[in-house]
Design an enzyme around this catalytic site. Structure first.
Site, short mmCIF file in Angstrom:
data_model
loop_
_atom_site.label_atom_id
_atom_site.label_comp_id
_atom_site.label_asym_id
_atom_site.label_seq_id
_atom_site.Cartn_x
_atom_site.Cartn_y
_atom_site.Cartn_z
N HIS A 1 -1.91 4.88 -11.06
CA HIS A 1 -2.84 5.75 -11.77
C HIS A 1 -3.46 5.46 -13.02
CE1 HIS A 1 -1.25 9.34 -9.42
NE2 HIS A 1 -0.30 8.58 -9.12
N GLU B 1 10.41 7.97 -8.61
CA GLU B 1 10.38 7.03 -7.62
C GLU B 1 10.92 5.70 -8.35
OE1 GLU B 1 6.27 8.83 -6.68
OE2 GLU B 1 7.86 8.97 -8.10
N ASP C 1 5.29 6.75 -10.96
CA ASP C 1 5.04 7.33 -9.64
C ASP C 1 3.99 6.38 -8.84
OD1 ASP C 1 3.18 8.47 -11.31
OD2 ASP C 1 2.81 10.09 -9.81
N GLU C 2 4.21 6.79 -7.52
CA GLU C 2 2.97 6.54 -6.51
C GLU C 2 2.45 5.19 -6.85
OE1 GLU C 2 1.50 10.91 -5.16
OE2 GLU C 2 0.75 9.95 -6.89
N VAL C 3 3.13 4.10 -7.11
CA VAL C 3 2.89 2.75 -7.28
C VAL C 3 2.48 1.97 -5.85
CG1 VAL C 3 3.10 0.46 -8.33
CG2 VAL C 3 4.09 2.45 -9.47
#
Length: 370
Positions: A78, A193, A140-142
């Site tokens: 992000h 995560e 998150d969401e890497v």
């Protein structure tokens, strides 16, 4: 709009404003250490930024309402907007064979000391600007694909004996960020995560659970001894037709397999409002009074779950908010809000009396201010 929403939060007994202040799309935080971040990374360098004056006003307004402000500067994912000003903060992505750059950039580059020197200066500033004990550092969401495509990253991982495990590379980065903010007396909050990827982080870390299957996740995180926040049930940016608030009301953050000691580690919950399809034109009615349901759930004992009783309370409270100037949307089908309390007929004599009271209150405030 944030100030208006803080008023609504106070009226609903919310006591923390988690401010996810930057993301891939824009970097509106106006940093005095790195002004280029917002000058080049915001939608507009002057009209679409949060100045230091803005931030001080928001923090002080929140403080007076009993609300803490916890900022989130999410990384290593992000972070595309960070790279508009500091391209070498991000990882260069390569074609599948690894020979040619794609022209795209991925997550924060975890292998260069420039990254950590930058973060040292940046989080020193953030620690001074935001007084709360906690900073949310994301995680998150890497997307590991860009890291995998970069031969320099692979060489670095071999040197660090990370065994081609990109979750270990993420852990390496997150641990260094945690150590940086600890230097400034701050504690951290992370997304789930990092724990899902089996990272071992400081025991005073708070883990925010946001994905579905949250009961299993809460059991796992608390068994590891971490304090936990739940937000999986309460993504209010998702909309559906009808009285969708019941599912928010019936979500119990202690309803998971675990001991009483584990359940004590669940320290709260969070109503989330993400901004992909939300701005100041639809924020308030989408958020309220659905967030009111979350507040009642989190402030109530677990055995208070009578849907019909809650429904009438919610209808009444929604009207209360409307009378207070909060554009809370209808929640339970056709109906109306009584306006009697706010627009009673006033005779000329009563009007004069009211004018006297208004003048006296105005004078009183002037005297207090002086």
């Amino acid at each position: 709009m944030i100030l208006h929403n803080l008023d609504a939060m106070a009226q609903n007994k919310f006591n923390v404003f988690h401010w996810h202040i930057v993301d891939d799309s824009s970097f509106p935080y106006q940093s005095y250490s790195f002004p280029e971040l917002s000058e080049m990374g915001a939608y507009h360098p002057t009209t679409h930024v949060y100045t230091q004056t803005d931030i001080k006003e928001i923090i002080e307004a929140a403080r007076l309402l009993g609300i803490r402000v916890i900022p989130e500067f999410d990384s290593p994912g992000h972070t595309k907007s960070w790279g508009a000003a500091f391209r070498n903060l991000l990882t260069i992505c390569y074609e599948p064979m690894g020979y040619f750059p794609t022209g795209q950039y991925g997550p924060i580059n975890p292998m260069t000391e420039f990254t950590y020197k930058f973060m040292q200066t940046f989080f020193k500033e953030i620690s001074q600007v935001f007084p709360d004990t906690y900073i949310h550092i994301g995680g998150d969401e890497v997307d590991f694909d860009c890291w995998k495509s970069n031969s320099n990253i692979i060489t670095f991982m071999n040197k660090m004996r990370l065994n081609s495990d990109f979750t270990k590379l993420e852990e390496y980065y997150i641990k260094r960020i945690i150590n940086i903010i600890k230097q400034f007396g701050k504690k951290n909050i992370i997304w789930q995560e990092i724990i899902d990827n089996n990272a071992k982080v400081a025991k005073d870390t708070i883990v925010q659970v946001w994905k579905q299957g949250y009961k299993k996740e809460l059991a796992k995180v608390t068994s590891l001894g971490y304090k936990t926040l739940l937000s999986s049930c309460w993504y209010l940016n998702y909309i559906s037709y009808g009285s969708d608030w019941k599912k928010y009301y019936l979500c119990d953050p202690h309803d998971f397999p675990g001991s009483d000691k584990q359940k004590e580690l669940v320290i709260g919950g969070e109503a989330c409002m993400w901004g992909e399809y939300v701005d100041d034109t639809n924020l308030m009615p989408r958020l309220w009074p659905r967030a009111s349901v979350v507040a009642e759930r989190l402030w109530s004992a677990k055995d208070i779950k009578d849907y019909n009783a809650a429904k009438q309370r919610l209808i009444n409270h929604r009207c209360r908010m409307v009378r207070r100037g909060i554009p809370a949307q209808p929640i339970s089908g056709p109906g109306f809000c009584s306006i009697e309390e706010s627009s009673k007929k006033i005779s000329s004599g009563n009007l004069l009396e009211i004018e006297k009271k208004i003048i006296l209150i105005y004078i009183f405030f002037i005297i207090v201010h002086i």
